[in-house]
Design a protein around this motif. Sequence first.
Motif, PDB file in Angstrom:
ATOM      1  N   ALA A  11       0.848  -1.194   0.000  1.00  0.00           N
ATOM      2  CA  ALA A  11       0.000   0.000   0.000  1.00  0.00           C
ATOM      3  C   ALA A  11       0.882   1.242   0.000  1.00  0.00           C
ATOM      4  O   ALA A  11       1.932   1.271   0.647  1.00  0.00           O
ATOM      5  CB  ALA A  11      -0.902   0.011   1.223  1.00  0.00           C
ATOM      6  N   ALA A  36      -3.209  -1.036  -2.968  1.00  0.00           N
ATOM      7  CA  ALA A  36      -4.037  -0.008  -2.344  1.00  0.00           C
ATOM      8  C   ALA A  36      -3.266   1.300  -2.241  1.00  0.00           C
ATOM      9  O   ALA A  36      -2.048   1.301  -2.048  1.00  0.00           O
ATOM     10  CB  ALA A  36      -4.483  -0.449  -0.949  1.00  0.00           C
ATOM     11  N   VAL A  65      -6.797  -0.395   4.499  1.00  0.00           N
ATOM     12  CA  VAL A  65      -5.447  -0.695   4.013  1.00  0.00           C
ATOM     13  C   VAL A  65      -4.937  -1.974   4.655  1.00  0.00           C
ATOM     14  O   VAL A  65      -4.378  -2.861   3.989  1.00  0.00           O
ATOM     15  CB  VAL A  65      -4.483   0.479   4.317  1.00  0.00           C
ATOM     16  CG1 VAL A  65      -3.036   0.059   4.070  1.00  0.00           C
ATOM     17  CG2 VAL A  65      -4.832   1.687   3.470  1.00  0.00           C
ATOM     18  N   THR A  69      -3.604  -5.418   2.376  1.00  0.00           N
ATOM     19  CA  THR A  69      -2.180  -5.443   2.040  1.00  0.00           C
ATOM     20  C   THR A  69      -1.336  -6.164   3.081  1.00  0.00           C
ATOM     21  O   THR A  69      -1.790  -6.461   4.187  1.00  0.00           O
ATOM     22  CB  THR A  69      -1.645  -4.002   1.888  1.00  0.00           C
ATOM     23  OG1 THR A  69      -1.884  -3.296   3.112  1.00  0.00           O
ATOM     24  CG2 THR A  69      -2.340  -3.266   0.754  1.00  0.00           C
TER      25      THR A  69
END
Length: 737
Positions: A11, A36, A65, A69
């Motif tokens: 991310a 992300a 998030v 991730t």
Amino acid sequence: MDSRSEQTRIALIGCGAIAQTHARALSGVAGARCTAVYDISPERAASFRQTFCPEAEVARSLDAVIEQTDAAIVAVPNALHAPVSIALMRGGLHVLCEKPLAVSLTDAREMVSVAKEQGRVLTCGLVRRFFDSTVLVSEALSRNLVGLPVSFETRESVWDGAFNRAMFDRAITGGGILIDIGPHALDLLNLWFGSIEVLEYRDDARPGVEAFSYARLRCGSGVVGSVHLTRAYGTINHTRITCERGYIDFSPKERDRISIVYTDGAEPFQTTAQAATPRDPFVKQLENFLGAIGGEVELVVPAAAALSAVATIEACYEKRQPLIELWSAEAGASIPGSPAHSYKKILLTGASGSVGSRMIEMWAAEGRLDSLRCMVRSYRSAARIMRYPVEIVEADLTDAQAIRRAAEGCDAIVHLGVGDKAARETQSLLDAARTLGIRRFVHMSTAALYGIRMPSSIEALQEKTKVVKTGEPYADEKARAERAVMRACERGLEAVILRPHMVYGPALRWSAELMQLLAQNKIGVLDDGGWCNLIYVDDLVRAVWSGLVAEKGFGEPLFVTDGAPLRWSEYIEAHAALIGAMPPRVLSKDVLRGKLSLRDWVKESVKPLPAIIKSREFRNFVFESPAIQAAVFPFYLQLRESQKLQPLIEKLRGDGTNNQAPSGQGEFHPLWVELQTSEARLSSERVQALIGFRAQVDFREGLRRSADWFKQFGLMSSREETDEHQGSPTEVFSTAS
């Protein structure tokens, strides 16, 4: 099995300028993909995703998030590094946090503690450890190639960067240039020489964040040296490590090479060490981060190592002493006393330029900042003025509505701004002045509207000499702007038009550029050269003030000089003497080019393009342009897997270093040749008679003040100074004039 499922899901937290660099690096790493992106502004995140990470999702929160991730790159403002990284690590993510690790040592230690407690990988974006030049320096030191290190000096200028207003807010950034760029320099010193003790620290924060900082440091191995950082001026970028038998030189602008000079022989011997296969350091940083997550490698920058830079920065700020700028001592910076009439508010355009910045510094010394409203187009070069509590408005001089909003409530305008549309920009200001009833207007024109090569015939009529088209875009555009001001005066505007020729002094192009070109042997002195008409920058600010309080002289262009024209040869050689340079004397017929044929004109115009396209500056422009990013980067993402294109892509992904000598190396700078052909000596009589301005700084004094500035910003080294300017850095900073 889908290879995508084996990739680490990354991310990107924060979608600013540095996140773009990380996104480009991430696109070239096989073991990871961006899944992300998150930013406090969903619109910015969506735009970023579309350009750089089209396969990623825009996360609505840090919790989202964490769900999507395995790891994150944290590129949020400095003050948020600790809370965001800690939240992500407690959610199970590994973190690569941009430098500095945190804005306080307490926060940084907590980050390290949480990483250990959660069993997460935490590293800091001290990417210069991945520069090939850093590896080469480490190798040279470990092999003792030039003996044991004795001292060091680092000078770095981050000029005209991708700054925004938030970068000058201490609550957001934790400080100025020291906490911005300092972590890189301090981390390398710690890597090479051990723990750091702060002996002295000074900066120019007044009371905003510092634009220049100076630290004198002692490292654990006994090596003592200094670090000079600035984002107020475009100066040099250079580090020298002096050792027993020579020294090592390198620059952050040249990531793949260093210079080693041996001085223990009869004559110094210089050689260059260069990496065989340079690679993008941001790619190497990501690969190291991913390898550490997989347990395959040790971190090159463990979070515990990043604590040293944070601790040193904190110690610097705790020991801070104000920087004494000898070239602008308050006693020499004063402007005239009380005006004949006062102004409620004065709109200042070009506030972040060299003259505008100096005007703000001088007015601050007089306690008059409350009367200024400073207009800037962007914050790219605003570091000097953001040290002060000034009123700032953002506006483009071509935006009539923005100009009107900026000028509302003002009763005078000082127009220092300059762009490539000077006439249109000036007309926008004149229209706003007429609409809002603003009567006083000080317009900064230029004597250069007569062209670079001003003929001696101007001496007869001086300011009354007819202005004709020169074919030089800058001169002709400034002439059109001046005519617009004159027309406005016919309708009742009280406009004072100032025409300086050569403005010199600290930070001015005609001083700083000259010193750098002299050091590069790119200046020749014309034996049959002409005259320069000087005005020291502080005097030009005083001329602006005289224009504000004048009772006559409206609509009449006025040359602004110190009243003592100087031969160009004297001007150049006086600067050369400061560094022991001896520019060759030549005749104009031997260095001036005649009128080019169409074929030669095209050839000469195209000649510089390859070097420009290869330059890092051009690549930065491309990657900072939203339009180009949106058009080019997605196309690059589609093509990066092509085997045939891999060599080209890898070359583009490199650091942009050009191994060939720059075009024109060893030749005289063409502009500085042409400047010396100006023959006109300009008079200061009319500006004295009409608005009462008389220069206070002659060339001898102006050069002395300039030399103080040259010295502080590395344009004069201690070995090159005259006896008059000798002294240690500490003496320069600590001694009041």
